[in-house]
Design a protein around this motif. Structure first.
Motif, PDB file in Angstrom:
ATOM      1  N   THR A 192       0.801  -1.253  -0.119  1.00 38.85           N
ATOM      2  CA  THR A 192      -0.030   0.128  -0.110  1.00 38.85           C
ATOM      3  C   THR A 192       0.901   1.355   0.025  1.00 38.85           C
ATOM      4  O   THR A 192       0.751   2.109  -0.893  1.00 38.85           O
ATOM      5  CB  THR A 192      -0.997  -0.046   1.269  1.00 38.85           C
ATOM      6  OG1 THR A 192      -1.651  -0.969   1.292  1.00 38.85           O
ATOM      7  CG2 THR A 192      -1.862   1.095   1.101  1.00 38.85           C
ATOM      8  N   TRP A 209       2.997   1.717  -3.160  1.00 40.20           N
ATOM      9  CA  TRP A 209       2.006   2.273  -4.315  1.00 40.20           C
ATOM     10  C   TRP A 209       1.761   3.731  -4.442  1.00 40.20           C
ATOM     11  O   TRP A 209       1.799   4.767  -5.080  1.00 40.20           O
ATOM     12  CB  TRP A 209       0.610   1.454  -4.384  1.00 40.20           C
ATOM     13  CG  TRP A 209      -0.173   1.938  -5.562  1.00 40.20           C
ATOM     14  CD1 TRP A 209      -1.374   2.575  -5.255  1.00 40.20           C
ATOM     15  CD2 TRP A 209       0.111   2.288  -6.971  1.00 40.20           C
ATOM     16  NE1 TRP A 209      -2.070   2.788  -6.588  1.00 40.20           N
ATOM     17  CE2 TRP A 209      -1.051   2.706  -7.698  1.00 40.20           C
ATOM     18  CE3 TRP A 209       0.922   1.847  -7.736  1.00 40.20           C
ATOM     19  CZ2 TRP A 209      -1.210   3.175  -9.021  1.00 40.20           C
ATOM     20  CZ3 TRP A 209       1.088   2.064  -9.022  1.00 40.20           C
ATOM     21  CH2 TRP A 209      -0.147   2.865  -9.925  1.00 40.20           C
ATOM     22  N   ARG A 210       1.526   4.277  -2.879  1.00 43.76           N
ATOM     23  CA  ARG A 210       1.358   5.731  -2.614  1.00 43.76           C
ATOM     24  C   ARG A 210       2.797   6.482  -3.037  1.00 43.76           C
ATOM     25  O   ARG A 210       2.299   7.313  -3.686  1.00 43.76           O
ATOM     26  CB  ARG A 210       1.185   5.757  -1.065  1.00 43.76           C
ATOM     27  CG  ARG A 210       0.681   7.144  -0.495  1.00 43.76           C
ATOM     28  CD  ARG A 210       0.453   7.316   0.765  1.00 43.76           C
ATOM     29  NE  ARG A 210      -0.676   6.478   1.134  1.00 43.76           N
ATOM     30  CZ  ARG A 210      -0.883   6.342   2.710  1.00 43.76           C
ATOM     31  NH1 ARG A 210      -0.323   6.872   3.397  1.00 43.76           N
ATOM     32  NH2 ARG A 210      -1.964   5.565   2.807  1.00 43.76           N
ATOM     33  N   VAL A 246       2.696   6.937  -6.993  1.00 43.79           N
ATOM     34  CA  VAL A 246       1.716   7.591  -7.355  1.00 43.79           C
ATOM     35  C   VAL A 246       1.943   9.231  -7.083  1.00 43.79           C
ATOM     36  O   VAL A 246       1.870  10.196  -7.984  1.00 43.79           O
ATOM     37  CB  VAL A 246       0.097   7.273  -6.766  1.00 43.79           C
ATOM     38  CG1 VAL A 246      -0.538   8.337  -7.063  1.00 43.79           C
ATOM     39  CG2 VAL A 246      -0.164   6.316  -7.218  1.00 43.79           C
ATOM     40  N   THR A 253       4.314   4.749 -13.414  1.00 39.61           N
ATOM     41  CA  THR A 253       4.253   4.018 -12.466  1.00 39.61           C
ATOM     42  C   THR A 253       4.414   2.527 -12.601  1.00 39.61           C
ATOM     43  O   THR A 253       3.969   1.986 -13.666  1.00 39.61           O
ATOM     44  CB  THR A 253       2.817   4.076 -11.710  1.00 39.61           C
ATOM     45  OG1 THR A 253       1.785   4.120 -12.351  1.00 39.61           O
ATOM     46  CG2 THR A 253       2.912   5.549 -11.119  1.00 39.61           C
ATOM     47  N   ARG A 296       3.780  -1.848 -12.361  1.00 41.57           N
ATOM     48  CA  ARG A 296       2.722  -2.882 -12.069  1.00 41.57           C
ATOM     49  C   ARG A 296       3.235  -3.318 -10.639  1.00 41.57           C
ATOM     50  O   ARG A 296       4.245  -3.984 -10.588  1.00 41.57           O
ATOM     51  CB  ARG A 296       2.638  -3.787 -12.820  1.00 41.57           C
ATOM     52  CG  ARG A 296       2.235  -3.222 -14.278  1.00 41.57           C
ATOM     53  CD  ARG A 296       1.962  -4.399 -15.198  1.00 41.57           C
ATOM     54  NE  ARG A 296       1.193  -4.095 -16.551  1.00 41.57           N
ATOM     55  CZ  ARG A 296       0.628  -4.869 -17.445  1.00 41.57           C
ATOM     56  NH1 ARG A 296       0.694  -6.130 -17.297  1.00 41.57           N
ATOM     57  NH2 ARG A 296       0.252  -4.313 -18.553  1.00 41.57           N
ATOM     58  N   ALA A 345      -6.402  -2.079  -3.577  1.00 35.87           N
ATOM     59  CA  ALA A 345      -6.309  -0.954  -4.568  1.00 35.87           C
ATOM     60  C   ALA A 345      -4.934  -0.706  -5.498  1.00 35.87           C
ATOM     61  O   ALA A 345      -5.009  -0.425  -6.500  1.00 35.87           O
ATOM     62  CB  ALA A 345      -6.505   0.341  -3.744  1.00 35.87           C
ATOM     63  N   ALA A 346      -4.072  -1.116  -4.604  1.00 36.10           N
ATOM     64  CA  ALA A 346      -2.772  -1.037  -5.321  1.00 36.10           C
ATOM     65  C   ALA A 346      -2.547  -1.828  -6.670  1.00 36.10           C
ATOM     66  O   ALA A 346      -1.990  -1.585  -7.617  1.00 36.10           O
ATOM     67  CB  ALA A 346      -1.646  -1.125  -4.276  1.00 36.10           C
ATOM     68  N   ARG A 347      -3.073  -3.177  -6.206  1.00 35.52           N
ATOM     69  CA  ARG A 347      -3.089  -4.226  -7.215  1.00 35.52           C
ATOM     70  C   ARG A 347      -3.954  -3.517  -8.616  1.00 35.52           C
ATOM     71  O   ARG A 347      -3.450  -3.840  -9.721  1.00 35.52           O
ATOM     72  CB  ARG A 347      -3.623  -5.314  -6.833  1.00 35.52           C
ATOM     73  CG  ARG A 347      -3.791  -6.682  -7.785  1.00 35.52           C
ATOM     74  CD  ARG A 347      -4.735  -7.634  -7.077  1.00 35.52           C
ATOM     75  NE  ARG A 347      -6.193  -7.117  -7.121  1.00 35.52           N
ATOM     76  CZ  ARG A 347      -7.189  -7.740  -6.679  1.00 35.52           C
ATOM     77  NH1 ARG A 347      -6.722  -9.035  -5.768  1.00 35.52           N
ATOM     78  NH2 ARG A 347      -8.269  -7.296  -6.403  1.00 35.52           N
ATOM     79  N   ASP A 348      -5.114  -3.329  -8.357  1.00 40.28           N
ATOM     80  CA  ASP A 348      -6.285  -2.785  -9.443  1.00 40.28           C
ATOM     81  C   ASP A 348      -5.592  -1.482  -9.921  1.00 40.28           C
ATOM     82  O   ASP A 348      -5.536  -1.577 -11.163  1.00 40.28           O
ATOM     83  CB  ASP A 348      -7.486  -2.788  -8.804  1.00 40.28           C
ATOM     84  CG  ASP A 348      -8.134  -3.999  -8.049  1.00 40.28           C
ATOM     85  OD1 ASP A 348      -7.377  -5.176  -8.553  1.00 40.28           O
ATOM     86  OD2 ASP A 348      -9.002  -4.124  -7.336  1.00 40.28           O
ATOM     87  N   GLU A 349      -5.111  -0.544  -9.225  1.00 38.49           N
ATOM     88  CA  GLU A 349      -4.950   0.814 -10.050  1.00 38.49           C
ATOM     89  C   GLU A 349      -3.754   0.566 -10.779  1.00 38.49           C
ATOM     90  O   GLU A 349      -3.629   1.314 -11.777  1.00 38.49           O
ATOM     91  CB  GLU A 349      -4.578   1.708  -8.890  1.00 38.49           C
ATOM     92  CG  GLU A 349      -6.108   2.215  -8.106  1.00 38.49           C
ATOM     93  CD  GLU A 349      -5.878   3.289  -6.868  1.00 38.49           C
ATOM     94  OE1 GLU A 349      -4.624   3.550  -6.787  1.00 38.49           O
ATOM     95  OE2 GLU A 349      -6.806   3.100  -6.126  1.00 38.49           O
ATOM     96  N   SER A 350      -2.667  -0.278 -10.196  1.00 39.41           N
ATOM     97  CA  SER A 350      -1.626  -0.468 -11.127  1.00 39.41           C
ATOM     98  C   SER A 350      -1.508  -1.601 -12.264  1.00 39.41           C
ATOM     99  O   SER A 350      -0.505  -1.716 -12.956  1.00 39.41           O
ATOM    100  CB  SER A 350      -0.288  -0.806 -10.140  1.00 39.41           C
ATOM    101  OG  SER A 350      -0.522  -2.202  -9.565  1.00 39.41           O
TER     102      SER A 350
END
Length: 351
Positions: free
Chosen positions: A193, A196-197, A200, A211, A213, A254-259
């Motif tokens: 988490t 990824w933050r 971003v 960014t 994956r 969220a990190a998985r899906d957004e990336s």
């Protein structure tokens, strides 16, 4: 000789720093990003290992702990508390000792590697071992913090993730941009988490063009996110990720899906194989949980995800001496010989 700058000083513009925040440090951050010499050859990628075991207490936890403890001191707290499978307790105890706070630790009985327990003990933490899991320990910590004036420094403390995201900044600073893929172990899920933050935020600030994956890996016996349900009795040799109900579950998803990445599982055998491969082929000794990132890379590459020509980073979350028992459990004993040159030459095939 220059004085070491810690995480708070180096990345203050991206952290929740105020004029009253003490700029404390034990020398955390600025950990090596080491290029692979052997493993990358099999997959045709440009592979790097982020050696978080080079932090002061030997794991990535120090990045978040320095921010959590600084904010606790700023807020007038006199004590901190955490639940831990090991690394958090070591980090909390060190920063608590270093900056004048009492440290209380609740751990699962028998669920913490001796190398980590030794750190918490020597730093002077007050340790309670419960007949239960990490998740039960964390529940007790939450309740205690609500009833008493103690600050929780687990990753449910938002300042922890603020500090941990700085590793993503360092990767971009070192490479000049974000990698294509970032492979990372997943236990309580705060680290994936936080990374990824960080990526971003750096991208948003114009410090990275892209960014990565996010490729997270849980241990097979402790894979609640993969299985989509809480694991009441998680099991794995990788004690640092032996967690059945991650506090940052939603953040990891969220990190998985957004990336455009994934969260998958690896077996204990795959973890141990990667653990030995790292040591023997790359000269990198990480704790078992940290090898989940490399095990994950090997797994997806062999399943058909092409990494050829890609820039890839694996996070090595903690130092190998955190868990010396695993290192020596199946090792061959030393050859015992008389102190005679000829005997030693023969044994080493030097005669």
């Amino acid at each position: 000789m220059a004085v070491t700058k810690g995480v708070l000083e180096r990345y203050r513009e991206f952290l929740p720093i105020t004029a009253k925040t003490p700029m404390i440090t034990l020398g955390e951050g600025d950990t090596p990003l080491v290029r692979s010499r052997q493993i990358e050859k099999e997959f045709g990628c440009e592979l790097y290992f982020k050696l978080e075991g080079c932090n002061p207490t030997g794991s990535f936890k120090d990045r978040g702990m320095v921010v959590a403890v600084a904010k606790a001191v700023e807020g007038g707290s006199r004590a901190i508390i955490c639940a831990s499978t090991g690394n958090t307790s070591a980090s909390a105890a060190a920063y608590g000792a270093g900056f004048g706070l009492s440290t209380f630790v609740i751990v699962p009985q028998g669920g913490i590697a001796l190398g980590k327990m030794a750190q918490a003990v020597v730093y002077g933490a007050r340790i309670i071992a419960i007949d239960g899991s990490f998740d039960q320990a964390l529940s007790l910590v939450r309740t205690l913090s609500q009833k008493h004036p103690v600050t929780v420094v687990n990753s449910i403390n938002p300042y922890r993730l603020e500090g941990q995201k700085t590793a993503a900044f360092e990767i971009v600073d070192a490479l000049g941009d974000a990698p294509d893929y970032l492979f990372i172990p997943v236990g309580n899920a705060g680290n994936i988490t936080a990374y990824w933050r960080g990526f971003v935020e750096y991208h948003g600030a114009g410090k990275a063009k892209s960014t990565p994956r996010m490729m997270g890996f849980q241990a097979e016996g402790s894979a609640p996110i993969v299985q989509g349900k809480v694991i009441e009795e998680p099991k794995t040799i990788a004690s640092a990720i032996r967690i059945g109900n991650p506090a940052s579950w939603e953040g990891a998803v969220a990190a998985r899906d957004e990336s455009g990445g994934l969260i998958d599982l690896v077996t204990d055998d795959e973890i141990l194989s990667a653990y030995r491969l790292l040591a023997r082929e790359e000269g990198i000794f990480g704790e078992p949980a940290s090898a989940a990132s490399v095990a994950g890379l090997i797994k997806v590459a062999r399943q058909g995800i092409s990494l050829k020509g890609k820039k890839v980073v694996c996070i090595i979350t903690g130092a190998g001496l955190k868990d010396p028992d695993t290192a020596i459990k199946d090792a061959e004993p030393p050859i015992e010989l008389a102190a005679e040159l000829s005997a030693i030459e023969q044994a080493l095939d030097l005669s």
